[in-house]
Design an enzyme around this catalytic site. Structure first.
Site, mmCIF file in Angstrom:
data_model
loop_
_atom_site.group_PDB
_atom_site.id
_atom_site.type_symbol
_atom_site.label_atom_id
_atom_site.label_comp_id
_atom_site.label_asym_id
_atom_site.label_seq_id
_atom_site.Cartn_x
_atom_site.Cartn_y
_atom_site.Cartn_z
ATOM 1 N N GLN A 152 -37.864 -65.914 74.445
ATOM 2 C CA GLN A 152 -36.734 -65.021 74.681
ATOM 3 C C GLN A 152 -36.242 -64.355 73.401
ATOM 4 O O GLN A 152 -35.116 -63.883 73.326
ATOM 5 C CB GLN A 152 -35.578 -65.786 75.329
ATOM 6 C CG GLN A 152 -35.893 -66.278 76.722
ATOM 7 C CD GLN A 152 -34.671 -66.913 77.366
ATOM 8 O OE1 GLN A 152 -33.696 -66.245 77.656
ATOM 9 N NE2 GLN A 152 -34.723 -68.210 77.571
ATOM 10 N N LYS A 158 -29.907 -75.109 78.460
ATOM 11 C CA LYS A 158 -29.711 -75.226 77.008
ATOM 12 C C LYS A 158 -28.253 -75.007 76.616
ATOM 13 O O LYS A 158 -27.682 -75.780 75.850
ATOM 14 C CB LYS A 158 -30.582 -74.191 76.256
ATOM 15 C CG LYS A 158 -32.067 -74.436 76.376
ATOM 16 C CD LYS A 158 -32.867 -73.443 75.542
ATOM 17 C CE LYS A 158 -32.705 -72.004 76.007
ATOM 18 N NZ LYS A 158 -33.146 -71.752 77.390
ATOM 19 N N THR A 159 -27.664 -73.952 77.165
ATOM 20 C CA THR A 159 -26.281 -73.658 76.805
ATOM 21 C C THR A 159 -25.357 -74.753 77.350
ATOM 22 O O THR A 159 -24.425 -75.191 76.689
ATOM 23 C CB THR A 159 -25.876 -72.268 77.340
ATOM 24 O OG1 THR A 159 -26.782 -71.305 76.784
ATOM 25 C CG2 THR A 159 -24.463 -71.901 76.948
ATOM 26 N N ASP A 189 -26.607 -71.806 69.400
ATOM 27 C CA ASP A 189 -27.262 -71.371 70.641
ATOM 28 C C ASP A 189 -28.169 -70.183 70.321
ATOM 29 O O ASP A 189 -27.962 -69.498 69.316
ATOM 30 C CB ASP A 189 -26.192 -70.955 71.665
ATOM 31 C CG ASP A 189 -26.737 -70.930 73.096
ATOM 32 O OD1 ASP A 189 -27.929 -71.258 73.303
ATOM 33 O OD2 ASP A 189 -25.956 -70.592 74.022
ATOM 34 N N GLU A 190 -29.168 -69.939 71.166
ATOM 35 C CA GLU A 190 -30.068 -68.780 70.998
ATOM 36 C C GLU A 190 -30.659 -68.741 69.581
ATOM 37 O O GLU A 190 -30.700 -67.685 68.930
ATOM 38 C CB GLU A 190 -29.326 -67.462 71.290
ATOM 39 C CG GLU A 190 -28.630 -67.425 72.639
ATOM 40 C CD GLU A 190 -29.524 -66.947 73.770
ATOM 41 O OE1 GLU A 190 -30.732 -66.702 73.529
ATOM 42 O OE2 GLU A 190 -29.021 -66.836 74.906
ATOM 43 N N ARG A 234 -32.914 -63.591 84.495
ATOM 44 C CA ARG A 234 -31.465 -63.582 84.719
ATOM 45 C C ARG A 234 -31.151 -63.761 86.202
ATOM 46 O O ARG A 234 -30.018 -64.030 86.576
ATOM 47 C CB ARG A 234 -30.819 -62.259 84.260
ATOM 48 C CG ARG A 234 -30.991 -61.858 82.794
ATOM 49 C CD ARG A 234 -30.543 -62.920 81.850
ATOM 50 N NE ARG A 234 -31.700 -63.701 81.417
ATOM 51 C CZ ARG A 234 -31.603 -64.910 80.876
ATOM 52 N NH1 ARG A 234 -30.444 -65.471 80.694
ATOM 53 N NH2 ARG A 234 -32.689 -65.576 80.513
HETATM 54 P P1 ATP Z 1 -30.976 -69.131 78.921
HETATM 55 O O1 ATP Z 1 -32.255 -69.490 78.245
HETATM 56 O O2 ATP Z 1 -31.167 -68.005 79.868
HETATM 57 O O3 ATP Z 1 -29.847 -68.971 77.975
HETATM 58 P P2 ATP Z 1 -30.092 -71.816 79.452
HETATM 59 O O4 ATP Z 1 -31.252 -72.706 79.197
HETATM 60 O O5 ATP Z 1 -29.060 -71.725 78.414
HETATM 61 O O6 ATP Z 1 -30.619 -70.373 79.879
HETATM 62 P P3 ATP Z 1 -27.893 -72.462 81.173
HETATM 63 O O7 ATP Z 1 -27.283 -71.132 81.181
HETATM 64 O O8 ATP Z 1 -27.272 -73.539 80.358
HETATM 65 O O9 ATP Z 1 -29.456 -72.316 80.806
HETATM 66 O O10 ATP Z 1 -28.048 -73.006 82.656
HETATM 67 C C1 ATP Z 1 -28.532 -72.184 83.687
HETATM 68 C C2 ATP Z 1 -27.785 -72.447 84.971
HETATM 69 O O11 ATP Z 1 -28.121 -73.734 85.479
HETATM 70 C C3 ATP Z 1 -26.277 -72.461 84.786
HETATM 71 O O12 ATP Z 1 -25.661 -71.899 85.926
HETATM 72 C C4 ATP Z 1 -25.963 -73.932 84.678
HETATM 73 O O13 ATP Z 1 -24.641 -74.212 85.063
HETATM 74 C C5 ATP Z 1 -26.967 -74.538 85.629
HETATM 75 N N1 ATP Z 1 -27.335 -75.925 85.297
HETATM 76 C C6 ATP Z 1 -27.876 -76.357 84.147
HETATM 77 N N2 ATP Z 1 -28.107 -77.680 84.188
HETATM 78 C C7 ATP Z 1 -27.705 -78.118 85.401
HETATM 79 C C8 ATP Z 1 -27.671 -79.391 86.061
HETATM 80 N N3 ATP Z 1 -28.114 -80.503 85.464
HETATM 81 N N4 ATP Z 1 -27.186 -79.432 87.310
HETATM 82 C C9 ATP Z 1 -26.753 -78.323 87.935
HETATM 83 N N5 ATP Z 1 -26.753 -77.098 87.368
HETATM 84 C C10 ATP Z 1 -27.217 -76.978 86.115
HETATM 85 MG MG MG Z 2 -28.312 -70.054 77.292
#
Ligand code: ATP
Ligand code: MG
Length: 723
Positions: A249, A34-35, A218-219, A604
């Site tokens: 979350q 997402k981020t 975000d969030e 995490r």
């Molecule tokens: P949270 O809900 O915990 O905030 P999130 O959904 O925001 O998580 P991110 O932090 O954006 O998730 O991504 C999680 C990890 O996966 C990061 O290290 C990111 O770089 C990696 N990642 C995300 N998408 C890809 C992708 N398409 N290919 C490789 N790595 C990825």
């Molecule tokens: Mg995130």
């Protein structure tokens, strides 16, 4: 190029990033990107839609997250990133109010009160209202007031159906008056005043609506009502809004966050497009499965699919220890083992807990073993006494200054402005509601007031005012670092520190550090630069202080772990009454939030996850809760490795039964027998009393040491030598 950015995305993510302009919501589980998608969306808007970075506003949950996003975008957008507006709700609102505050009746030089300032004001309020601060805790009042503000209730909106509510309403009323007199805003006010600004001044609102055509959040699940309203006011009806979140979350309900804002968004923007991401890139399959099983127990949630790209993975380690100290011993020992044997770096580890007080046992273990660590929270840099003193002086240099700052430093160093003088000044200011500078100028010039004060009180005040005025006249030509020098030299603060006994050196170093921060980031001169510096400092949150450059395990609460990821995560203190917290046990809503908190912690972890609980409670806990957390029961057997496993029926009777998962033969040098003599590097000589299998290939030993008495140790970690 944005094209490059899209290459690193999967199909679902790409679809979200390239969503048409309008209202868009990405709803997806942890680690699904997402981020990353939100960051890519910013680049995409600029590169593919030719949108000016000036019209983009991206809101993150911490300033640290905003900085990281800026750095990532700098690689794609180059110097254009400087034009983006990025930060937390609080920092964005501060920036707006610095320009527009006069519309809502406060000067643009308002000061920001942090929690310590708030508590000081509330202590004064309690005194005024003749209430005992031991009965009515300033902290409880602060959070009641904050809660009311996050629901956008004023003092007169508080229901007064109990004595406590009556107290809250009265304290809130007076608190707000005192803040008003000091031209001070607390964190909640930053949001509320901005909201008021936009609501009451259509011309201003439309100016910002026209500027921030593209808003990203975000969030989103942890926005509160004022934050939600701000977004709505800016984006409705036809702005371009891109929100990402995960209702599983949402962990800030106690601070007024409301994940139902996700639902409100849909009602408010009927054309809202929703995107789902179902691939987890962060964690192993095992960790994804284990955490999914835990969150699945929450009622009324929309089930989400989440598939891990990393197959397999090691079992989640569930460990029982005899006490919090043993949990800590285990954590440090295991970190050492993983560094020495499995090639992990010290910076790969995080240790998480429910409450700050739990960090003590951990810190002691790290110190005892000489292992470095980084503590998030605790006494923060900007809360140190000497740093707060200098900041108080700087606030005074920002023109008028506020009474809190004035009283803090008026007699630091001692210059003959005692409590009696302050009392007098307070009386005089209450009548005239003047700030300290204006009041001082007035009383020193007014014959009647001079008479009333007498020369003993008057002379130190005049001297102080003289220095103050003299620095003020030079201020336009001073950088922030030079203003700090003026505080140190002209106000005599440096001499004061030098005389400060054994801690003097450390305190001076802290001031040097503050000066270095100022010199590095704020090279402009005058009041505006000084105000910007003080804002930056006021809005620093615990997590923002996390030093990335230091390679050491991080200790932090589960609440602070949001959005972060670590190769190895330990969660300690998994006992009933701790996680879930004792306050939540009879409230299903709160219990659900505790479960989400645990879920955030588990998710995490990238490669390894350890869950620890102890058979003895914390010293500060009544009754010493020692029941394993109910959440542990929801872990699927296939993904867990335990040192002990109890049948649910036995556990309900409070009885845990040792039963190793598999009894692999132990290496001969790792086996011990009752009666054997051993030595330990710290505890010295002892006799093995009891030996129990622990885990797949370990032993739990009870050893009676000659010097320190009985200890429980894990054979693999204890570094025991047979004699
Ligand atoms: P949270 O809900 O915990 O905030 P999130 O959904 O925001 O998580 P991110 O932090 O954006 O998730 O991504 C999680 C990890 O996966 C990061 O290290 C990111 O770089 C990696 N990642 C995300 N998408 C890809 C992708 N398409 N290919 C490789 N790595 C990825
Ligand atoms: Mg995130």
């Amino acid at each position: 190029m944005a094209i490059d950015l899209l290459v690193d995305l999967n199909e679902e993510q790409r679809r979200a990033v390239t969503a048409p302009l309008g209202a868009n919501l990405v709803l997806a589980g942890p680690g699904s990107g997402k981020t990353r998608v939100l960051t890519a969306r910013v680049a995409y808007l600029v590169r593919e839609h030719g949108i000016s970075p000036r019209s983009i506003l991206a809101v993150t949950f911490t300033n640290k997250a905003a900085r990281e996003m800026v750095e990532r975008l700098r690689r794609i957008l180059g110097s254009e990133v400087a034009e983006l507006t990025m930060g937390t709700f609080h920092s964005v609102c501060t920036r707006i109010l610095r320009r527009e505050a006069r519309h809502v009746g406060i000067p643009e030089t308002f000061v920001i009160y942090d929690q310590n300032d708030q508590l000081e004001v509330l202590r004064a309020v309690l005194k005024e209202l003749n209430l005992d601060p031991r009965r009515y805790s300033p902290l409880a009042l602060a959070s009641a007031i904050s809660r009311a503000k996050s629901e956008m209730l004023g003092p007169s909106d508080i229901a007064r159906s109990s004595y406590w509510e009556e107290i809250v309403a009265r304290a809130y009323q007076r608190y707000q008056e005192l803040l008003g007199q000091a031209d001070a805003l607390d964190f909640d006010d930053l949001l509320i005043y901005t909201l008021r600004l936009f609501r009451d001044h259509e011309a201003v609102a439309s100016r910002y609506r026209a500027r921030y055509r593209h808003i990203l959040v975000d969030e989103f699940q942890d926005t509160n009502l004022p934050q939600y309203e701000l977004i709505r006011l800016l984006a409705w009806p036809d702005g371009d809004l891109f929100a990402v979140g995960d209702e599983d979350q949402s962990i800030y309900r106690w601070r007024g966050a409301d994940y139902r804002n996700l639902v409100r968004l849909r009602e408010c923007f009927p054309d809202l497009r929703t995107y789902l991401l179902e691939t987890n890139y962060r964690s192993t399959h095992t960790i994804v499965e284990a955490s999914a099983a835990v969150i699945a127990r929450n009622r009324g949630r929309v089930p989400k699919k989440l598939r891990a790209v990393v197959s397999g993975g090691e079992p989640v380690q569930v460990r029982k220890a005899g006490s919090p100290e043993e949990e800590a011993e285990f954590v440090v020992g295991e970190i050492r083992r993983l560094v020495e044997q499995e090639g992990f770096q010290l910076g790969d580890f995080a240790v998480m807990y429910r409450m700050n007080a739990q960090s003590r046992a951990l810190e002691e273990a790290f110190v005892r073993h000489g292992m470095p660590y980084r503590l998030v929270g605790g006494t923060r840099f900007y809360q140190r006494r000497e740093v707060k003193d200098v900041l108080a002086y700087l606030r005074l240099l920002l023109g008028e200054g506020d009474w809190l700052s004035f009283e803090r430093v008026a007699n630091v160093p001692a210059r003959g402005i005692g409590e009696a003088t302050l009392q007098k000044l307070r009386q005089l200011s209450a009548d005239a509601s003047l700030g300290p500078l204006t009041l001082l100028r007035k009383v020193t010039a007014d014959p009647a007031a001079r008479e009333a004060l007498g020369s003993r009180m008057l002379r130190p005040l005049e001297r102080f005012l003289g220095v103050w005025d003299q620095i003020l006249s030079r201020l336009p030509s001073l950088t922030v670092a030079e203003a700090i020098d003026a505080v140190l030299n002209d106000f005599g603060y440096a001499v004061h520190l030098h005389q400060g006994g054994p801690e003097a050196e450390e305190r001076l170093q802290n001031i040097a550090e503050l000066r270095a921060v100022a010199a590095e980031h704020f090279s402009d001169r005058g009041a505006t630069a000084l105000a910007a510096f003080l804002d930056e400092v006021a809005l620093v949150a615990d997590i923002d202080e996390l030093e990335d450059r230091v390679e050491a395990p991080v200790l932090l609460t589960l609440h602070m772990a949001k959005g972060l990821e670590f190769p190895v995560v330990f969660i300690v203190g998994l006992q009933e009454g701790i996680l879930p917290h004792s306050r939540s046990l009879d409230d299903p809503e709160q219990l659900a939030e505790e479960r989400r908190l645990f879920y955030v912690g588990m998710t995490r972890a990238q490669r390894k996850l350890y869950l620890l609980y102890s058979g003895r409670g914390r010293a500060w806990q009544e009754g010493g809760y020692a029941e394993p957390s109910r959440f542990l029961r929801d872990l699927p057997v296939e993904v867990v490795s335990t040192t002990e496993r109890a049948s649910p029926r036995r556990r309900r009777h409070g009885e845990l039964q040792a039963q190793p998962l598999s009894a692999q033969p132990l290496a001969p040098e790792a086996s011990f027998f009752p009666g054997e003599l051993v030595t330990h590097p710290h505890f010295g000589r002892g006799t093995v009393v009891e030996v129990k299998p622990a885990g797949r290939a370990d032993l739990e030993l009870v050893v009676a040491f000659d010097e320190v008495g009985i200890k429980r140790l894990l054979a693999s970690l204890a570094r025991l030598q047979k004699i």
